[in-house]
Design an enzyme around this catalytic site. Structure first.
Site, short mmCIF file in Angstrom:
data_model
loop_
_atom_site.label_atom_id
_atom_site.label_comp_id
_atom_site.label_asym_id
_atom_site.label_seq_id
_atom_site.Cartn_x
_atom_site.Cartn_y
_atom_site.Cartn_z
N TYR A 51 -13.79 -4.91 -17.42
CA TYR A 51 -13.13 -5.51 -16.25
C TYR A 51 -12.09 -6.51 -16.71
O TYR A 51 -12.33 -7.30 -17.62
CB TYR A 51 -14.16 -6.24 -15.36
CG TYR A 51 -14.59 -5.40 -14.19
CD1 TYR A 51 -13.66 -5.00 -13.24
CD2 TYR A 51 -15.91 -4.98 -14.05
CE1 TYR A 51 -14.04 -4.21 -12.17
CE2 TYR A 51 -16.30 -4.19 -12.99
CZ TYR A 51 -15.35 -3.81 -12.05
OH TYR A 51 -15.71 -3.04 -11.00
N GLU A 53 -10.01 -8.27 -14.08
CA GLU A 53 -9.39 -8.74 -12.83
C GLU A 53 -8.53 -9.96 -13.11
O GLU A 53 -8.92 -10.85 -13.88
CB GLU A 53 -10.48 -9.08 -11.80
CG GLU A 53 -11.01 -7.83 -11.12
CD GLU A 53 -12.09 -8.12 -10.09
OE1 GLU A 53 -12.29 -9.30 -9.74
OE2 GLU A 53 -12.73 -7.16 -9.65
N ASP A 198 11.37 3.61 -3.26
CA ASP A 198 10.28 4.30 -3.95
C ASP A 198 10.93 5.36 -4.85
O ASP A 198 11.41 6.38 -4.35
CB ASP A 198 9.37 4.94 -2.90
CG ASP A 198 8.23 5.74 -3.51
OD1 ASP A 198 8.28 6.05 -4.71
OD2 ASP A 198 7.28 6.06 -2.77
N THR A 224 5.78 5.79 -9.43
CA THR A 224 4.62 6.28 -10.16
C THR A 224 5.04 6.33 -11.63
O THR A 224 6.23 6.24 -11.95
CB THR A 224 4.19 7.70 -9.71
OG1 THR A 224 5.31 8.56 -9.83
CG2 THR A 224 3.68 7.69 -8.29
N LYS A 227 5.59 11.03 -13.26
CA LYS A 227 6.51 12.13 -12.91
C LYS A 227 7.61 12.19 -13.99
O LYS A 227 7.30 12.52 -15.13
CB LYS A 227 7.05 11.93 -11.50
CG LYS A 227 5.92 11.97 -10.45
CD LYS A 227 6.41 11.92 -9.05
CE LYS A 227 5.27 12.01 -8.06
NZ LYS A 227 4.83 10.73 -7.52
N ARG A 233 -1.14 9.05 -14.93
CA ARG A 233 -1.13 8.99 -13.46
C ARG A 233 -1.35 7.55 -13.01
O ARG A 233 -2.39 6.96 -13.30
CB ARG A 233 -2.28 9.89 -12.98
CG ARG A 233 -2.31 10.27 -11.54
CD ARG A 233 -3.11 11.55 -11.38
NE ARG A 233 -2.34 12.65 -11.91
CZ ARG A 233 -1.34 13.26 -11.25
NH1 ARG A 233 -1.05 12.91 -10.02
NH2 ARG A 233 -0.66 14.23 -11.81
N1 DSN Z 1 2.53 13.96 -3.84
C1 DSN Z 1 3.64 13.63 -4.68
C2 DSN Z 1 4.63 14.74 -4.71
O1 DSN Z 1 4.22 15.83 -5.03
O2 DSN Z 1 5.79 14.54 -4.45
C3 DSN Z 1 4.24 12.38 -4.33
O3 DSN Z 1 3.30 11.38 -4.40
#
Ligand code: DSN
Length: 413
Positions: A51, A53, A198, A224, A227, A233
């Site tokens: 942990y 935090e 985003d 994120t 990607k 992730r």
């Molecule tokens: N679900 C994702 C996508 O495939 O674009 C985005 O979070």
């Protein structure tokens, strides 16, 4: 996996089978990628045991001295990569990064948000009625212009003046063109709203200077890390120093408890990889590949939403073929090509059926595929789309997919 094989052979078998699927197939889901062995090692490490935090230097648990080093490395590398003043690398996902910004800036059941609708390219967490974001805030949405199928900033501005939102969200999950983040910020400033971008899908492109970056332009940038950034992730947030405390408090203790420190260490690793010059070259190739693939599909007679792509993804409109997104996704899946059905701007079908397919090049580019392979992949896709019920075509394409994939191992070193 020798220990896993002994302790839990069923899960070991799942991993082996999935590894085989990844190796033999072509991954064209626009939001997916393949991480390096170094990222995998950090994720699978003993850093999951603890942990932590709080934040570096201010933890609620003893024994966090090494976790502080890992989190500081991740934060510093993220700041360096994007030129950000402040970074928070604790959000467990992109949706949680978005949630933290909403919690930091808006009052539930009261404040208005203006965002892109899911059916026209936005994301669930941008105010879809089935998501917490649509249930907790008064959501108004913009879409694309139905003729050009691109964003019309004039219309977004008119909506913003009519709605007077507290927050304007930009960024998308299924938009093939460049987004003008400065235009969104100007609209937000003109109505006294916060602006959040985003960049989950295009983070790697923004970091590489291939797409304009919202960092330092809008108030809050969320992303994120898995990607085009090609990491584990997870999620992250960037902002200017003046918003650092409110963002950090909204993430912890506002929204999350213990951070996933093995994932944060893996984020640090992927950010180190992204700081190498080869990462820019990788992202340039993602876009080159997408453009070639798009042209092959267009030449075959398929219609692409907005007529093409500027980034890592494209949307095929299957209406003319009399095929649904679900049918095309299923047929391509049988041939070893993984894509996802997706709504298109003039959608008439449910999100489980759809009239479109979303296709992206980040994962195949990670495998080292270039323009020549995109030509082949485009041909394979069109053969399936024009003969989705023909078992002979599907099995022939499947064989060719396996041959092509076999020439580009996921972990060549
Ligand atoms: N679900 C994702 C996508 O495939 O674009 C985005 O979070």
């Amino acid at each position: 996996m020798s220990n896993l094989e002994k302790v839990d052979p069923e899960i070991a078998a799942v991993i082996r089978r999935e590894q085989d699927r990844q190796l033999r197939g072509l991954e064209l889901i626009a939001s997916e990628n393949l991480v390096s062995r170094a990222v995998l090692e950090a994720m699978g490490s003993i850093l999951t045991n603890k942990y932590a935090e709080g934040y570096p230097g201010k933890r609620y648990y003893g024994g966090c001295e090494f976790y502080d080093i890992a989190e500081n490395l991740a934060r510093d590398r993220m700041k360096q990569l994007f030129g950000a003043q402040h970074a928070n690398v604790q959000p467990h996902s992109g949706t949680q990064a978005n949630m933290a910004i909403y919690f930091a800036t808006m009052e539930c059941n009261k404040d208005r948000m203006l965002s892109m609708s899911l059916t026209q390219g936005g994301h669930l967490s941008h105010g879809s009625p089935v998501s917490f974001s649509g249930k907790m805030y008064q959501v108004h949405q913009y879409g694309v212009d139905l003729e050009s199928e691109t964003l019309d900033y004039g219309k977004v501005g008119e909506l913003a003046h009519a709605v007077k939102p507290k927050m304007i969200v930009c960024g998308a999950s299924a938009y093939p063109r460049e987004i003008d983040f400065r235009a969104f910020m100007e609209i937000a400033e003109s109505v006294g709203a916060y602006c959040m971008a985003d960049i989950a899908h295009i983070a790697g492109l923004c970091a590489s200077g291939i797409h304009n970056s919202p960092v330092g332009v809008v108030h809050f940038t969320t992303t994120t890390t898995h990607k085009t950034l090609r990491g584990p992730r997870g999620g992250a947030i960037m902002c200017n120093q003046e918003y650092a405390t409110m963002v950090d408090k909204a993430v912890f203790p506002g929204m999350q408890g213990g951070p996933l420190m093995n994932t944060i260490a893996a984020k640090a690793v992927c950010l180190k990889e992204a700081l190498r010059p080869s990462f820019k070259e990788y992202n340039r190739q993602i876009v080159k590949n997408a453009k070639v693939l798009a042209q092959v599909l267009l030449d075959a007679g398929l219609r692409l939403v907005s007529g093409g792509t500027d980034n890592h993804l494209m949307l095929i409109d299957l209406t003319r073929q009399g095929l649904t997104g679900l049918e095309a996704e299923t047929a391509l899946g049988k041939a070893g090509i993984t894509v996802n059905k997706n709504t298109i701007p003039r959608e008439t079908k449910s999100p489980f059926v759809t009239s479109g397919l979303r296709i992206g090049t980040p994962a195949v580019t990670t495998r080292g595929m270039k323009e020549q392979e995109m030509q082949m992949i485009g041909d394979l896709i069109t053969r399936v789309i024009f003969h989705p019920q023909d078992a002979g075509v599907l099995s022939a394409v499947h064989r060719e997919v396996s041959e092509l994939a076999g020439k580009f191992p996921i972990y060549p070193e």
